[in-house]
Design an enzyme around this catalytic site. Structure first.
Site, mmCIF file in Angstrom:
data_model
loop_
_atom_site.group_PDB
_atom_site.id
_atom_site.type_symbol
_atom_site.label_atom_id
_atom_site.label_comp_id
_atom_site.label_asym_id
_atom_site.label_seq_id
_atom_site.Cartn_x
_atom_site.Cartn_y
_atom_site.Cartn_z
ATOM 1 N N HIS A 1 0.534 -3.970 0.532
ATOM 2 C CA HIS A 1 0.542 -3.697 -0.904
ATOM 3 C C HIS A 1 1.044 -2.294 -1.227
ATOM 4 O O HIS A 1 1.631 -2.068 -2.276
ATOM 5 C CB HIS A 1 -0.885 -3.886 -1.435
ATOM 6 C CG HIS A 1 -0.996 -3.924 -2.918
ATOM 7 N ND1 HIS A 1 -0.308 -4.822 -3.707
ATOM 8 C CD2 HIS A 1 -1.720 -3.159 -3.793
ATOM 9 C CE1 HIS A 1 -0.608 -4.624 -4.981
ATOM 10 N NE2 HIS A 1 -1.453 -3.616 -5.052
ATOM 11 N N MET A 2 0.797 -1.343 -0.325
ATOM 12 C CA MET A 2 1.116 0.065 -0.589
ATOM 13 C C MET A 2 2.293 0.520 0.287
ATOM 14 O O MET A 2 2.133 1.260 1.258
ATOM 15 C CB MET A 2 -0.112 0.936 -0.339
ATOM 16 C CG MET A 2 -1.288 0.623 -1.243
ATOM 17 S SD MET A 2 -0.942 1.091 -2.961
ATOM 18 C CE MET A 2 -2.607 1.040 -3.657
#
Length: 291
Positions: free
Chosen positions: A267-268
């Site tokens: 996600h990051m």
């Protein structure tokens, strides 16, 4: 060569909006819109790496990061209202035209800006940003069940994401073992410190309960894509457990020239796949300027 990030604050309808700025305003401006659970902090390395070529503006939303956190009695914590404040923020600092890089919650804020100001938007960069239903996999089932029929029992399950462990998981969930060493511990720790301020968790939960209003905009967003065809760079973490990778290629349905890149991350991506993201952004703008 200027790489210094300057930390500033402006007032929007009485609310102090903290933002980071870097680069020469004569260069292409990119508005950086953060996701949950973070703030403009997520963009610091990107701003330093590319501020010789771009002009970056990265605000914190009301209630996030280092912007003011008015009480829920004084401020409507909804995606619509936060977007109104960020739109007003762009007018206060006199942004006439700009590209938008958005991630996670930033997609719902950024796309509202696109709908409101289609002629101001030069291009969009989507990094794990949700605008199609394909992004919502089975991990959303409990949350959706609460939205549809809220009970105290369901609330406890949904509220669990508002915790130190839940904050950390935003960075680590699904990430291949060999990339976990790339994640800076201060990122999620600072996020949690900001989230854990008195009353902030309840505000975050209230904001999350307005989430379905974003789904109501999907058809208008997709029509905006079809009508205006903004140049688009789509970057997605293959192992994102929050927004399924199946969504990444959905953008090509409506954006004929969209570039889609699936990376071996979660996600990051600015934590785990930083060099790849920087190169993709640099190449995207270099090709556009050469056209």
């Amino acid at each position: 060569m200027k790489r210094q990030i300057v930390n500033k604050t402006v007032y929007v309808n009485g609310v102090a909006i903290f933002y980071r700025e870097a680069g020469d305003p004569k260069n292409p401006t990119v508005l950086l819109l953060h996701g949950f659970p973070t703030s403009s902090l997520m963009f610091k390395n990107l701003m330093t790496a590319l501020s010789d070529k771009f002009h970056f503006i990265a605000p914190d939303y009301p209630g996030f990061g280092f912007s003011d956190f008015p009480s829920v009695k004084e401020f409507d914590y909804s995606f619509e209202n936060i977007a109104l404040y960020i739109n007003e923020f762009t007018e206060v600092i006199m942004l006439e035209s700009f590209s938008i890089y958005f991630h996670d919650y930033g997609s719902y804020i950024g796309m509202r800006l696109c709908l409101k100001n289609p002629n101001k938007i030069d291009s969009i960069i989507v990094q794990n940003g949700n605008n199609y239903f394909e992004g919502h996999g089975p991990n959303w089932n409990e949350t959706k069940a609460y939205w549809e029929n809220p009970t105290e029992e369901k609330k406890k399950k949904v509220y669990a994401f508002l915790s130190a462990e839940g904050t950390k998981e935003q960075y680590f969930a699904g990430v291949p073992e060999n990339l976990k060493q790339n994640i800076s511990p201060e990122s999620w720790i600072i996020d949690w410190e900001r989230l854990n301020r008195p009353q902030n968790l309840d505000m975050q939960f209230k904001l999350n309960c307005t989430y379905p209003t974003n789904f109501e905009l999907f058809s208008a967003i997709q029509e905006y894509f079809r009508k205006y065809q903004p140049p688009a760079l789509i970057i997605w973490g293959k192992y994102d457990v929050y927004f399924d990778v199946a969504e990444a290629n959905c953008y090509k349905r409506d954006l004929e020239q969209a570039e889609v890149h699936i990376l071996e991350g979660g996600h990051m991506l600015l934590e785990t796949n930083f060099d790849e993201v920087v190169e993709l952004i640099d190449n995207f703008f270099t090709k556009r300027l050469a056209e």
